[in-house]
Scaffold this active site. Structure first.
Site, PDB file in Angstrom:
ATOM      1  N   SER A 239       0.842  -1.191   0.000  1.00 61.79           N
ATOM      2  CA  SER A 239       0.000   0.000   0.000  1.00 61.79           C
ATOM      3  C   SER A 239       0.879   1.243   0.000  1.00 61.79           C
ATOM      4  O   SER A 239       2.020   1.213   0.477  1.00 61.79           O
ATOM      5  CB  SER A 239      -0.895   0.018   1.244  1.00 61.79           C
ATOM      6  OG  SER A 239      -1.563   1.268   1.378  1.00 61.79           O
TER       7      SER A 239
ATOM      8  N   TYR B 222      -1.527  -0.709  10.329  1.00 58.27           N
ATOM      9  CA  TYR B 222      -1.680  -0.998   8.904  1.00 58.27           C
ATOM     10  C   TYR B 222      -0.436  -0.576   8.128  1.00 58.27           C
ATOM     11  O   TYR B 222       0.094  -1.342   7.306  1.00 58.27           O
ATOM     12  CB  TYR B 222      -2.917  -0.265   8.378  1.00 58.27           C
ATOM     13  CG  TYR B 222      -3.207  -0.470   6.915  1.00 58.27           C
ATOM     14  CD1 TYR B 222      -3.871  -1.602   6.462  1.00 58.27           C
ATOM     15  CD2 TYR B 222      -2.845   0.496   5.976  1.00 58.27           C
ATOM     16  CE1 TYR B 222      -4.149  -1.784   5.112  1.00 58.27           C
ATOM     17  CE2 TYR B 222      -3.121   0.321   4.629  1.00 58.27           C
ATOM     18  CZ  TYR B 222      -3.778  -0.811   4.203  1.00 58.27           C
ATOM     19  OH  TYR B 222      -4.045  -0.988   2.878  1.00 58.27           O
TER      20      TYR B 222
END
Length: 288
Positions: A142, A157
Site C-alpha cells: 500500500s 496498517y
C-alpha cells in the site's frame, strides 16, 4: 518475461476490488484462476463472471491467516486447475484508529491479515516454484507502507504494509537464484468495496466477523491528492508489470513528488544528522 497464458494463478482476496481486477485480467490473458477469498459468495461471483466470458476459474473459501486453510486452497487449486505458478497475495484488511484505541485483537488482526497473510502465502506456494525454477510472486502492499506518514491513525496498517514491501524486495534476491520473479505492488487510490466489507473479513479468533463500514475519524486527512482508479484498470497495470518481471509497481505515478518530499525531509535529514554528529565527535576526539 513471465508468461501468463496457460498457467494457473491464485489470487487471494480475489472476490472484490483489486483482487477481482487481477483475476479478470489474468483470465483474459489465458490463465486459469483460483479465486481465494474469506467471503466465498464473492469468490463464486467472480468465478462465474470469468466463466461467462469463456475463461476458467475456481472459487475457494480461504483465510490467509490460517496455514491449514491455505494448504486446502493449494490442494483444491492444484487438483482442479494444475500447479499454481502465479501467486497474487492480495488479501488484506484496514483500520483507521489511534494505536491507543486498538485492542490486542485489533492489532493482531491487522498484522496477520496483511503482513503475516502474505508470508503465509509465500510459505505455501513459493517452495514449489523454487523446485520448478519457474513462477512469479506478486504481493499487495500500500502507499501507506511506502509513505507511512501520508495519513494518520494507520500505524498498525502502515507497519504491516511497509513490511510487505521490505519482504518482497528481499525475497527478490533469493528468488532470482531460482528463476522465480517477484513484484511488490503498491496501490494508491483504487475503487473497491474495502470500506463496506472490511469488518466481515475479520476471523472469529481475532474478535470477528462484524458489520458496518470502516469509519475514518476526523483529522485523518490525506496529505496528497488522490485519484481513485478502477480496479479493473489497476489489474491490467499489475499483470503487465508481472509479465515484465518488474520488482515494484505503483498504481499512481502522481505520488512521486510526495515520495521525494517525504524521504528528503525524514530519511535524508537522518543521514545529515548522523554525518554531522560523527563529524563533531571526530573534531572533539581528534580521531578520523
Amino acid at each position: 518475461m513471465t508468461k501468463v497464458a496457460g498457467r494457473t494463478a491464485l489470487v487471494t482476496g480475489g472476490g472484490s476490488g483489486i483482487g477481482r481486477g487481477l483475476a479478470l485480467e489474468l483470465a483474459a490473458k489465458g490463465a486459469s484462476v483460483a479465486i481465494a477469498d474469506i467471503l466465498p459468495d464473492n469468490a463464486r461471483t467472480v468465478a462465474e463472471e470469468i466463466a461467462a466470458k469463456g475463461g476458467k476459474a475456481l472459487a475457494i473459501e480461504c483465510d490467509v491467516t490460517d496455514m491449514a486453510s491455505l494448504a486446502d486452497a493449494k490442494r483444491m487449486a492444484s487438483d482442479r486447475l494444475g500447479p499454481v505458478s502465479l501467486l497474487f497475495a492480495n488479501a488484506g484488511a484496514t483500520s483507521f484508529e489511534r494505536i491507543t484505541d486498538m485492542s490486542a485483537d485489533d492489532i493482531d488482526w491487522i498484522v496477520h491479515a496483511n503482513l503475516i497473510g502474505v508470508l503465509n502465502c509465500v510459505k505455501t506456494f513459493y517452495p514449489d516454484m523454487v523446485a520448478a525454477r519457474d513462477g512469479h510472486v506478486c504481493a499487495t502492499a500500500s502507499t501507506a507502507g511506502l509513505l507511512p506518514s501520508w495519513i494518520p491513525y494507520h500505524a498498525a496498517y502502515s507497519g504491516a504494509k511497509m513490511g510487505i514491501i521490505g519482504m518482497m524486495l528481499n525475497l527478490a534476491v533469493e528468488a532470482r537464484e531460482y528463476g522465480v520473479g517477484t513484484t511488490a505492488f503498491v496501490p494508491h487510490g483504487v475503487v473497491s468495496n474495502m470500506k463496506a466489507n472490511n469488518a466481515r473479513y475479520r476471523p472469529a479468533r481475532f474478535g470477528g466477523p462484524g458489520e458496518g463500514e470502516v469509519q475514518i475519524p476526523d483529522g485523518a486527512q490525506w496529505h496528497a491528492q488522490v485519484t481513485f482508479r478502477p480496479a479493473e484498470l489497476v489489474g491490467k497495470l499489475v499483470v503487465k508489470a508481472v509479465e515484465e518481471d518488474r520488482p515494484m509497481v505503483i498504481s499512481d505515478g502522481s505520488i512521486r513528488k510526495t515520495f521525494d518530499e517525504t524521504y528528503r525531509r525524514i530519511v535524508y535529514d537522518a543521514f545529515d544528522f548522523a554525518d554531522a554528529f560523527y563529524a563533531e565527535e571526530s573534531a572533539f576526539t581528534g580521531k578520523d
